[in-house]
Every structure is written in C-alpha cells, then in structure tokens.
Write an enzyme that holds these catalytic residues in place. Structure first.
Site: not given
Ligand code: NAD
Ligand code: TDX
Length: 352
Positions: A94, A96, A136-138, A163, A167, A193, A219, A227
């Site tokens: 969970a 943001e 996350t890598d960030e 963000y 994290k 992902n 873009l 990424r």
């Molecule tokens: P997401 O935003 O799709 O999902 C987050 C979920 O958490 C949602 O279902 C939301 O309702 C829930 N949530 C938010 N605040 C909450 C709270 N206070 N209590 C209970 N539930 C709550 O995110 P995601 O992309 O699935 O990411 C999941 C995890 O993986 C995060 O911790 C993120 O930092 C990490 N992560 C994401 C990526 C990526 O590329 N998306 C990469 C590496 C790590």
């Molecule tokens: O419309 C777009 N156009 C664009 O060029 C959007 C939404 C993003 N981008 C770029 C920004 C980034 O360089 O694409 C790249 C990926 O953007 P996002 O999907 O917003 O991901 P990023 O900011 O890299 O973060 C993601 O990876 C690490 C996840 O959202 C995070 O939750 C995770 O921790």
C-alpha cells in the site's frame, strides 16, 4: 543483526505451509497481480487484503479471486493490529505511488507511505510476524545517461520527488525496526513495472488507452529518460522468493535488465505494436525534477535465491510483455474507460 532465514515459506518451517498472508494495497496494480499470482503459484495460501480503495485501488481488480478484502486505512492502528494478529506474514504494497501526484500534493504521500508504514511496523513489532516491504528504485535518485553503473543494495539513498522521499523514509523505518527491535523483515527495491491492472495515469497504460481512445500518445520532454522496465509477474515472483528464502534484515534489488530502453523507444514500440506510425505521438511538458535514468543490478537476488525474470531483454521479452499488456487493455475497456476523461483532464492542467 541479520539472521539467516529458515528454509520454509515466509521464513518459517516448511511444515507450516498454507499460511495466512496480509497483503496491504492488494487492490492496486502490483498488489492485485500479487494476490492473483500467489494463489495460482502457491495454492493453499490464505490471503487477506487491506486496502483503502483510494482512486488507485479497485475492488474489481480482485474479482473472482478467493481472498478477503478489508476496506480500510493502513494508518488505522486498531484495524491494522487486529489483522496483523490474524496473519502469519505481511506483504506491504500500500502506498501513494504516482510521482506527478506527489508534485501536485505531497501530503497523502507522507501520511500513507511514512505514517502507514510506521503503523504496520508497530503492529508487526508487537507480534513478531514476518514482514516484507515493497519499495522502489527511485529511493536511489537517478543516474546520468552516460553512467555505466546500476543501483545495488548498497547504493546511497538520494530521492528526488516527494513520492521517492517518502518511500526512502519508509525503507529507513523498516531498517531501523530490524536493527532496534529485531523485526523479521526484508525489503525489495524494484524498477518500473508494467502489466494488467495498472492505473492509466502511468506511462505505458496511458499511451495504450490514448491510442485505443483515438487520442495522441504523450511523451514528457525529450523522452531520453531510461526506466528499467519489468513485467509485474516477474516482480511478484521475486517477492515470494524473498519471503520464502530471503535472509532476514536484507534488501534485494529486483530488475530485468531493460536499462537500455528509453521512453522514446517505448512509446514508438507501443505505437508500432498498435498499428500506428512509430512517430504518431506528441512531446508535452516535461516533469519537474524528472529523474533521468534508473538501472538495477539484481545479481544478489539471482545468485542467492535463483530468481530469473520470464520477460527478459535477451529474448525480446519487453515486446512480448507489452503486446500482452496491450491486449489486456483492449479486452478490458470497461475497466479503464470510466477513468480516462478525468486522468486526461488532470494531465492537461499540467500541460501534459
Ligand atoms: P497503486 O497506486 O496501483 O496501488 C496502491 C494501492 O494502495 C491502491 O489499491 C490503494 O487503494 C492502496 N492504498 C493507498 N493508500 C492506502 C492506505 N492509506 N491504506 C490502505 N491502502 C492504501 O500502486 P502500485 O503501482 O501497485 O505500487 C505498489 C507498491 O509497489 C508501492 O509501494 C510502490 O511504491 C511499489 N513499487 C511500484 C512500482 C511501479 O512501477 N508501479 C515499482 C517499484 C515499487
Ligand atoms: O504520459 C506520460 N508520459 C511520459 O513520458 C507519463 C505518465 C510518464 N512519462 C514518463 C515519465 C517517466 O520518465 O514515463 C516514465 C515513467 O513514468 P511513470 O509511469 O509515471 O513512472 P515513474 O515516475 O518512473 O515511477 C514508476 O516507477 C517507480 C511508478 O509510478 C512508481 O510507483 C515506482 O516506484
């Protein structure tokens, strides 16, 4: 400080298979895929999901899945304690999660990512349960385009956005609870992902649904940012390996060696896979403070735990994974359609 994990599931003896997992954020993108994949690959696992169902969570992500969904906030200490008491292990997704939102309004990121993680850690500390923290890598900041290095488990933290700063803070809390209180925890830091059920505010699903909706893909800036893309199932398989066999107190980097692919190449690939000219996109305003390059060195995970991604760069796995993901969004318009106008209106306000 760091204990060697025992040989069974969740760091517990092998005979205790069929255990109950508490999955926070299990109605979001990676969490819902985790629940589905775990029930498929490890039948007999009982799963409780705790999810607040924010704009990013969706109960239908778990439709047809044999898991209990508890709608609630990870900052609610009483609720969290009751659920942790019932579970054998906690997998904490969970958060943001969207950088652009954290630039508009950082407060929910501090609340959920920092205070929510703190609340879980305290509940876990009282019970001695196994805890896995999904990060996350960030947290490491970014690399220059010409920097040949990749992030490792010992790369210093240097987060750029609200963000990633929250994290990073949550990772530090987990490490402090391990060292100070002997928490039985592991951490994973994964790269970007992609896959089904990803919110359409994010890069790849935004472009796919733009094309499906007759809009022009967008873009940010030059698109030269890199990424290290990974399929969500490869991420989740790694989490389960770490949960089963990872060494307590340790961090594992997860990545699939896609750090040679920039955003421009990804958007061109999506356009091509969807039957458009590769340049059928437009450049829009860049993200303030935009991280340039992420790259992951997952040697420790591969050598210690034997993890290998299924969607590898070697066999053009990203193309295969993207093609499957495009099909999922094509087949599931009812899932994303209600979100589309609002997401695009918000992006338009930012000039994106
Ligand atoms: P997401 O935003 O799709 O999902 C987050 C979920 O958490 C949602 O279902 C939301 O309702 C829930 N949530 C938010 N605040 C909450 C709270 N206070 N209590 C209970 N539930 C709550 O995110 P995601 O992309 O699935 O990411 C999941 C995890 O993986 C995060 O911790 C993120 O930092 C990490 N992560 C994401 C990526 C990526 O590329 N998306 C990469 C590496 C790590
Ligand atoms: O419309 C777009 N156009 C664009 O060029 C959007 C939404 C993003 N981008 C770029 C920004 C980034 O360089 O694409 C790249 C990926 O953007 P996002 O999907 O917003 O991901 P990023 O900011 O890299 O973060 C993601 O990876 C690490 C996840 O959202 C995070 O939750 C995770 O921790």
């Amino acid at each position: 400080m760091c204990q060697v994990g025992q040989a069974g599931r969740f760091g517990l003896p092998l005979e205790s298979n069929g255990m109950e997992l508490l999955v926070t954020g299990g109605a979001g993108f990676i969490g819902a895929n985790y629940v589905r994949r775990t029930l498929e690959t490890q039948p007999g696992t009982e799963i409780m999901v705790l999810d607040k169902l924010t704009y990013a969570g969706n109960a239908t992500n778990l439709a047809g899945v044999d898991a209990e969904l508890v709608v609630g906030d990870i900052c609610d200490a009483g609720l969290v304690q009751g659920l942790v008491d019932k579970a054998d292990a906690v997998v904490h997704f969970a958060a943001e999660s969207h950088n652009d939102n954290s630039l508009d309004n950082p407060r929910p990121f501090v609340d959920t990512n920092v205070m929510g993680t703190f609340t879980l850690l305290e509940a876990v500390r009282r019970t001695g349960k196994r805890f896995h923290h999904v990060s996350t890598d960030e947290v490491f900041g970014d690399l220059a385009l010409d920097d040949p290095n990749r992030f490792t488990e010992t790369t210093p933290y240097n987060p750029s956005s609200p963000y990633s700063a929250t994290k990073a803070a949550s990772d530090h809390l987990v490490r402090a609870w391990v060292r100070s209180f002997g928490l039985r925890a592991t951490i994973s830091n994964c790269s970007n992902n992609y896959g089904p059920y990803q919110h359409i505010e994010k890069f790849i699903p935004r472009q796919i649904t733009n094309i499906l909706d007759g809009r022009t893909p967008k873009l940010y800036g030059t698109g030269l940012q890199v990424r290290d893309w990974i399929h969500v199932d490869d991420h989740n398989d790694a989490i389960n390996l770490i949960l089963e066999r990872g060494r307590l107190g340790e961090t594992y980097i997860i990545g699939a060696d896609n750090d040679h692919v920039n955003n421009l190449q990804v958007i061109r690939l999506i356009c091509t896979l969807m039957g458009l000219d590769e340049n059928a996109f437009e450049h829009v305003a860049d993200r303030p403070g935009h991280d340039m390059r992420y790259a992951m060195n997952s040697t420790k995970l591969r050598q210690e735990l034997g993890w290998e991604p299924r969607f590898t760069s070697a066999d053009d796995g990203m193309r295969r994974g993207l093609a499957e993901t495009i099909e999922w969004y094509r087949d599931n318009e009812a899932w994303w359609r209600p979100l589309k106008d609002a997401v695009e209106a918000k992006c338009a306000e930012r000039g994106q």
